[in-house]
Design a protein around this motif. Structure first.
Motif, mmCIF file in Angstrom:
data_model
loop_
_atom_site.group_PDB
_atom_site.id
_atom_site.type_symbol
_atom_site.label_atom_id
_atom_site.label_comp_id
_atom_site.label_asym_id
_atom_site.label_seq_id
_atom_site.Cartn_x
_atom_site.Cartn_y
_atom_site.Cartn_z
ATOM 1 N N LYS A 1 13.286 -34.923 10.519
ATOM 2 C CA LYS A 1 13.758 -34.428 9.229
ATOM 3 C C LYS A 1 15.279 -34.449 9.174
ATOM 4 C CE LYS A 1 11.822 -30.707 7.616
ATOM 5 N NZ LYS A 1 11.528 -29.257 7.384
ATOM 6 N N GLU A 2 15.923 -34.138 10.279
ATOM 7 C CA GLU A 2 17.382 -34.120 10.327
ATOM 8 C C GLU A 2 17.952 -35.507 10.019
ATOM 9 O OE1 GLU A 2 15.719 -30.706 12.041
ATOM 10 O OE2 GLU A 2 15.382 -32.793 12.670
ATOM 11 N N LYS B 1 18.589 -36.032 -2.940
ATOM 12 C CA LYS B 1 19.255 -34.734 -2.931
ATOM 13 C C LYS B 1 20.459 -34.727 -3.865
ATOM 14 C CE LYS B 1 20.019 -30.526 -1.366
ATOM 15 N NZ LYS B 1 19.261 -29.398 -1.976
ATOM 16 N N LEU C 1 17.020 -39.213 2.448
ATOM 17 C CA LEU C 1 16.924 -38.145 1.452
ATOM 18 C C LEU C 1 18.200 -37.966 0.640
ATOM 19 C CD1 LEU C 1 15.042 -35.350 3.464
ATOM 20 C CD2 LEU C 1 14.071 -36.990 1.843
ATOM 21 N N LYS C 2 19.307 -38.527 1.109
ATOM 22 C CA LYS C 2 20.597 -38.269 0.465
ATOM 23 C C LYS C 2 20.628 -38.669 -1.011
ATOM 24 C CE LYS C 2 24.300 -38.481 2.914
ATOM 25 N NZ LYS C 2 25.463 -38.938 3.704
ATOM 26 N N GLU D 1 12.564 -26.746 0.042
ATOM 27 C CA GLU D 1 13.809 -26.957 0.783
ATOM 28 C C GLU D 1 14.875 -27.657 -0.057
ATOM 29 O OE1 GLU D 1 13.755 -28.572 4.721
ATOM 30 O OE2 GLU D 1 11.792 -27.699 5.167
ATOM 31 N N MET D 2 14.486 -28.695 -0.783
ATOM 32 C CA MET D 2 15.452 -29.479 -1.539
ATOM 33 C C MET D 2 15.682 -28.936 -2.944
ATOM 34 S SD MET D 2 14.431 -33.317 -0.212
ATOM 35 C CE MET D 2 15.833 -34.117 -1.021
ATOM 36 N N TYR E 1 17.532 -36.311 6.304
ATOM 37 C CA TYR E 1 18.538 -35.652 5.464
ATOM 38 C C TYR E 1 19.856 -36.415 5.478
ATOM 39 C CZ TYR E 1 16.474 -31.279 3.773
ATOM 40 O OH TYR E 1 15.743 -30.347 3.073
ATOM 41 N N GLU E 2 20.179 -37.016 6.594
ATOM 42 C CA GLU E 2 21.441 -37.758 6.706
ATOM 43 C C GLU E 2 21.358 -39.133 6.046
ATOM 44 O OE1 GLU E 2 22.072 -37.936 10.876
ATOM 45 O OE2 GLU E 2 22.556 -35.802 11.091
#
Length: 395
Positions: free
Chosen positions: A252-253, A264, A260-261, A307-308, A256-257
């Motif tokens: 997941k980390e 987001k 998902l950017k 979360e998002m 996110y980098e």
């Protein structure tokens, strides 16, 4: 000496009076500015309350069958409103339609088709809100009606131009063209990072985010609803999900980098009622080892919704694709997606399968497997989006 003292006193008195007047004037202005701000906030609150009451009134008059129909997007056949398409709209209260090349012959014909669909939903089915009518007009190799609708360049070509204005311009142009045809949702732009075809703006997540935002600006400027796809990103996929499931082993980390950017960025910077997020059928084993994204509560609800912080409409990719269809029935896949937290399930090419999905949802609702609270939450999002984006019946 006395005269000088008198003059000084008069001067000071005058200055104090002027200063006092300025203070009073400033105070009056500030008070009125504050009052105007308070009135503006009160009017906004009043408008919001009126809007919420409108949504509540619509929902209060809807049956469970009507609500579940709003949670489906189906493909139809024919270049005009056929008996089969009319039956699907009437029997299952379908709330959204997706068009393909099989439905597109000319501008006049498309307008007649979309008008016919909306009028039938309004006058015969008596639906309380109009249809979402959608299409995939991404650009490049994924375009519909290319001899009718000016096809945009591929997103890869636009990305290589390094010109954000091109992404915004083409979104404006495409959105305008689609709206003129009665198509109110474009299932674009692609927000994936580094796909192996030409559908992605770039291999760099920040670059993709910037171009997706530019495209979003373009669609919003002309009032076209758009959809970010394919959450949480299919750039890492090795198998075409039209054929089978593709499993991605990434934390997941790392997501996110990277992947998902772009999603987001738009979630944080745009009004969530203005766009959909379309969820893919890839499996992300570190997030959910058992389910594809579109069937995964860990991905749809825990990650995207909670979360998002996304509070707009979540729609599946086509549930007839092999990544889902090979591993369960249409009835089950629709229920699993809604239980995962999806608002609209999509079935593009088969009336029978669409009917099975609807029947599965209705049975799950009747048995309590799908709760009224969850159904109402999804339908509320759908109705809000239709009203806020001025999705209207044609005259």
């Amino acid at each position: 000496m006395k005269n000088k003292i008198c003059v000084a006193i008069i001067t000071v008195a005058y200055m104090l009076s002027v200063f006092g007047g300025i203070v009073l004037a400033n105070s009056w202005v500030n008070n009125n500015i504050n009052m105007a701000g308070q009135l503006s906030r009160m009017m906004m609150m009043s408008d919001k309350l009126a809007f919420d009451r409108q949504v509540d009134t619509i929902m209060a008059n809807m049956s469970p069958e009507e609500k579940l129909g709003q949670m489906m997007m189906i493909g139809i056949y024919g270049t005009e409103l056929t008996n089969d398409a009319a039956y699907m709209l009437n029997k299952y209260h379908i709330g959204s339609i997706i068009l393909f090349d099989r439905n597109l012959v000319s501008k006049e014909q498309i307008c007649s088709l979309t008008d016919g669909l909306q009028q039938y939903a309004k006058e015969t089915v008596k639906e309380p809100v109009p249809l979402f009518i959608a299409i995939d007009e991404e650009g490049g190799r994924v375009v519909r009606g290319k001899n009718i609708i000016e096809p945009p360049p591929s997103q890869a070509d636009i990305g290589r131009s390094q010109n954000l204005a091109q992404a915004e311009l083409w979104a404006q142009k495409t959105g305008t063209n689609l709206k003129s045809l009665g198509i109110n949702v474009n299932l674009a732009p692609v927000a994936d990072v580094g796909t192996t075809d030409t559908r992605s703006y770039s291999n760099d997540a920040s670059t993709v985010a910037s171009f997706v935002k530019a495209a979003a600006n373009g669609y919003e400027s002309v009032g076209e609803v758009y959809a970010l796809k394919h959450f949480p990103g299919i750039g890492r996929g090795k198998v075409d999900t039209h054929k089978d499931v593709s499993s991605v082993d990434v934390s997941k980390e790392t997501l996110y980098e990277t992947d998902l950017k772009p999603f987001k960025t738009i979630i944080d910077q745009k009004e969530n009622d203005r766009f959909f997020i379309l969820v893919s059928h890839l499996k992300y084993s570190q997030l959910d080892p058992n389910n594809s994204a579109s069937q995964s509560r860990a991905i749809v609800t825990d990650l995207l919704r909670q979360e998002m912080g996304y509070n707009g409409i979540i729609i599946t990719d086509d549930l007839a694709m092999g990544a889902v269809a090979k591993y369960g029935s249409s009835r089950d896949s629709g229920v699993k997606s809604v239980k995962a937290g999806v608002d609209i399930v999509m079935m593009c090419h088969d009336y029978k399968q669409a009917a099975e999905i609807y029947s599965g949802l209705l049975d799950a609702y009747k048995t309590g497997e799908l709760t009224e609270e969850q159904i109402n939450a999804s339908v509320r999002r759908i109705i809000r989006a239709k009203l806020l984006n001025r999705i209207e019946y044609t005259d």
